[in-house]
Every structure is written in C-alpha cells, then in structure tokens.
Design an enzyme around this catalytic site. Structure first.
Site, PDB file in Angstrom:
ATOM      1  N   ARG A   1      46.833 -28.309  64.105  1.00 61.87           N
ATOM      2  CA  ARG A   1      47.662 -29.250  63.208  1.00 61.87           C
ATOM      3  C   ARG A   1      47.567 -30.758  63.314  1.00 61.87           C
ATOM      4  NH1 ARG A   1      52.572 -30.586  63.129  1.00 61.87           N
ATOM      5  NH2 ARG A   1      53.151 -28.789  64.034  1.00 61.87           N
TER       6      ARG A   1
ATOM      7  N   TYR B   1      43.641 -36.837  35.323  1.00 66.37           N
ATOM      8  CA  TYR B   1      43.598 -35.344  35.504  1.00 66.37           C
ATOM      9  C   TYR B   1      44.905 -34.586  35.406  1.00 66.37           C
ATOM     10  CZ  TYR B   1      43.217 -31.163  38.425  1.00 66.37           C
ATOM     11  OH  TYR B   1      43.168 -29.748  38.848  1.00 66.37           O
TER      12      TYR B   1
ATOM     13  N   ASP C   1      41.473 -42.759  42.308  1.00 63.50           N
ATOM     14  CA  ASP C   1      40.943 -41.540  42.456  1.00 63.50           C
ATOM     15  C   ASP C   1      39.213 -41.655  42.294  1.00 63.50           C
ATOM     16  OD1 ASP C   1      39.807 -38.677  41.923  1.00 63.50           O
ATOM     17  OD2 ASP C   1      41.472 -38.181  41.237  1.00 63.50           O
TER      18      ASP C   1
ATOM     19  N   LYS D   1      34.738 -30.874  44.973  1.00 67.15           N
ATOM     20  CA  LYS D   1      33.834 -31.559  43.968  1.00 67.15           C
ATOM     21  C   LYS D   1      32.527 -31.931  44.360  1.00 67.15           C
ATOM     22  CE  LYS D   1      37.269 -30.474  41.351  1.00 67.15           C
ATOM     23  NZ  LYS D   1      38.409 -30.286  42.154  1.00 67.15           N
TER      24      LYS D   1
END
Length: 400
Positions: free
Chosen positions: A67, A120, A193, A218
């Site tokens: 982690r 979005y 973004d 994406k």
C-alpha cells in the site's frame, strides 16, 4: 506501520530529472530503466505485497508494504509526471479515487468548490453527494463567464476551482490560463481534469494549473482493460499532503493495473493522432447530415471554442457529441443501431463506443443544472478505419 512509512512513497513519486526530450520519448522511457539483474528492456512486474528489509528499520530502496509503495506503481508515477510535465504523480485505483484524494488533501469542511456546470456526472456526484455531506459546498456555473467565476470565488470564499476541459459530454473548452490567474488572485487552487485531452494534447500545469487529475481508464490506459486514476502536480507541499492521503486511505492502483497503464501510456501519442484524425472526419461528416441538429467537436470551426482549443491544445481529441433533430426517440434508436460503435459506458479505448449520457454516464445529474440534453449521443471515436465508422453512423441514422 507508522506515518513515516509514507515518506519513501512520496519520494518515489517524483519524476527523475532528464534532459528535455519529446513527448513520445518520455512516454516510452520515463521510469522504464533496463533491469539491472537480467537486462530486461521491460521492467519486471512486482506482485509482492511485502518487502524484506536489510534489518529492522533499514528498508530496501524505501519499500516495505504494497500500500505504501510498489516498484511497478513507482515506475508508472514517474512516467505520468514526465508525460504531464510535473514533478510529482500518484496513481490510484480509479479516476474518482484520484479526485477524492485531491479534495481530502486540500479542503476542509466549510470550504467550497467552484466548478463547471457541465462537469462529468461522477465528479459532481462525488463533490456534491459525498463531500457535500461532510461540509464541503459547491457552486456549479458557466466557466466561460470569467466575471461570474471571479464573483463566485469572492462571494463564497471558495478555495478550489474545478475545471474539466474539454468537458464531458458537451465538449466545452475552458481557458485554463485565464482561470488560473483568476483563481490565484484569490488564493484558490486550480484543478484541471485532463482526461479528454490527455497530456499529449494539453498541458494544464504549463498553463498555470496547480493540480491535474486523470481517469487513466480512458486514453492513457487506452485499451478498455484497466481502471485507474492519477494526480500530477509540481508543488512539493501539496504533493506531500496527497502522498499521505494515498498512503493513509489506500486507494492505490494494483501492480497489474499499473503495468497495463504504463504499457498504454507508451503508445498514447500514436493512438491520439489516429483518434484525432478519425474524430475530425466523423464530425465533419455528421455536421452535414439532415438527421443531426448539432455536432459538438472543438475541431470544427463552428464550435464556439474552436479558436481557444486551437490555441490551448495541440489537437482536438477523439470525443464527438451530437444532438439529433428527432429528439430522445431518435437518440435512443441510433444508440442501439450501430455495429462498429459499441453501446457502452466509458471512452478512450481503441474501439469506438457510443453512449447515451442522459441515462448512462450522466444519469446521476438528471433533474439538476448539470443535466445532459435528452437528444445527445456521445461518441468515443476509436482507431478503426474512418470510412467504416462513417458508414456505420450513416446506416444507423438512415434508419430514423
């Protein structure tokens, strides 16, 4: 583990100092040093969740637990920072996890985010419904109205300006440099973004942005086979705060996800060239179709932000939206009548996708000021032959 375990992880996120090179060279080589043991050109994939120290408190290259840090994730973070022209990058399990880390690191209850009213739907849901319940308010508005943005930042004492450009799915282009000046004059952070544009076509940090976020699911991943997110920035103090969030909350990308994202980023430039070429051809064809009321694509001279996009971006991207003259019934029919455009969520993969945002990606904002027109279809134009994509759209539109 103590909080000090975050320190090697934060340092590992810093981009390696390299000579000034072209985008594709950096995308292929940043963080991708030849393996010192076997000479492997592709760095090995590290699945281990834990790492043996050279004695108590003496970590090997800063790694102790998955982690806190993983060599494959570190390599991706160096690659991401280099691609965006930043100094620090952090990789997450999703784009929304990346956005959440930024908000947690930078804001406190009682503060406010000013954001675009065409953002979005998932970002708005996170900001409004998740962080809103914890006391972080938001003001959606038209970011092209700079006076309104300045007034909102002044009136609400907002500490963050959230920009998505081009926007999803209305394809609005926002002037990053102008909004950076407005935000910084009021001691607010500018977050951009950059998912639609990608670092290949647009560099927000160089235009004054403080933080860049991505859904690497994406275009950066690019093959519809990995979910991920990223945060890239230059400010060392902010980077330390985000590094702690990544470590303490633990929404990290797994090693295989990081490996797949790294592989995708290496070919981003050549894929985006084809995405842009195909999207331009599709948009130009659709704007003359009698069944199409409006085409939204920054590469068209008819787009209201065409001049800004030409100045701010090095290409217009692979996303095209269209509004149909036949309204919602026509949009639904076309969405279910294509062959090469696959009806599906998401975007940015090598295959072409079609989405009906009103009931799919943006269903969470129906009935709000962020609602998407019911006659709108969003096209993620892939890298297939453009002639085949145009024929597919013609046959679907011809059925109306």
């Amino acid at each position: 583990m103590t909080d000090s375990s975050a320190e090697p992880h934060a340092a590992a996120s810093e981009a390696t100092s390299r000579p000034s090179t072209g985008f594709s060279t950096r995308a292929v080589h940043a963080g991708q040093d030849v393996d010192e043991v076997y000479g492997a050109v592709v760095p090995p994939l590290h699945f281990s969740t834990t790492y043996a120290p050279d004695g108590i408190g003496n970590l090997r290259n800063g790694y102790d637990y998955g982690r806190a840090g993983n060599p494959t994730r570190t390599a991706l973070q160096v690659q991401l920072a280099s691609a965006e022209g930043g100094t620090h990058a952090f990789s997450y399990g999703s784009g929304l996890a990346a956005e959440d880390a930024v908000i947690r690191a930078c804001l406190r209850p009682g503060q406010r985010i000013v954001m675009g009213n065409d953002a979005y739907g998932g970002s708005y849901r996170l900001i409004h419904r998740v962080h809103g319940e914890w006391g972080i308010a938001n003001t959606p508005l038209d970011l092209s109205d700079h006076e309104a943005v300045a007034a909102a930042l002044d009136a609400d004492e907002a500490t963050m300006l959230w920009v998505e450009t081009p926007s999803n799915p209305l394809m609005s282009v926002t002037d990053i440099r102008a909004l950076a000046d407005i935000a910084h004059a009021r001691d607010a952070l500018l977050v951009v973004d950059n998912t639609f544009a990608t670092p290949y076509l647009q560099r927000p940090l160089g235009l004054g942005a403080d933080i860049v976020v991505h859904s690497t699911t994406k275009y950066i991943g690019g093959h519809s086979d990995v979910v991920g997110g990223a945060v890239v920035l230059d400010d060392a103090d902010l980077a330390e705060k985000i590094a702690f969030q990544q470590f303490a909350v633990g929404a990290v990308s797994g090693p295989l996800d990081a490996y797949l994202t790294t592989r995708g980023l290496k070919t981003l430039a050549v894929r985006m060239d084809r995405h842009c070429q195909n999207a331009q051809a599709v948009a130009e064809h659709l704007q003359d179709h009698p069944a199409v009321e409006r085409v939204l694509y920054p590469g068209l001279p008819s787009h209201p932000d065409h001049e800004l996009a030409t100045r701010q971006m090095s290409g217009y991207g692979g996303m095209v939206s269209m509004q149909l003259a036949g309204g919602e019934p026509a949009a639904r029919k076309v969405a279910e009548a294509t062959r090469w455009f696959i009806l599906a969520e998401s975007l940015g993969g090598i295959e072409s996708l079609m989405n009906y945002p009103h009931e799919m990606t943006h269903a969470s904002v129906r009935g709000t000021e962020l609602a998407v027109p019911e006659n709108l279809l969003r096209l993620s134009v892939g890298i297939e032959d453009a002639a085949d994509l145009i024929d597919d759209l013609d046959q679907a539109l011809g059925g109306l």
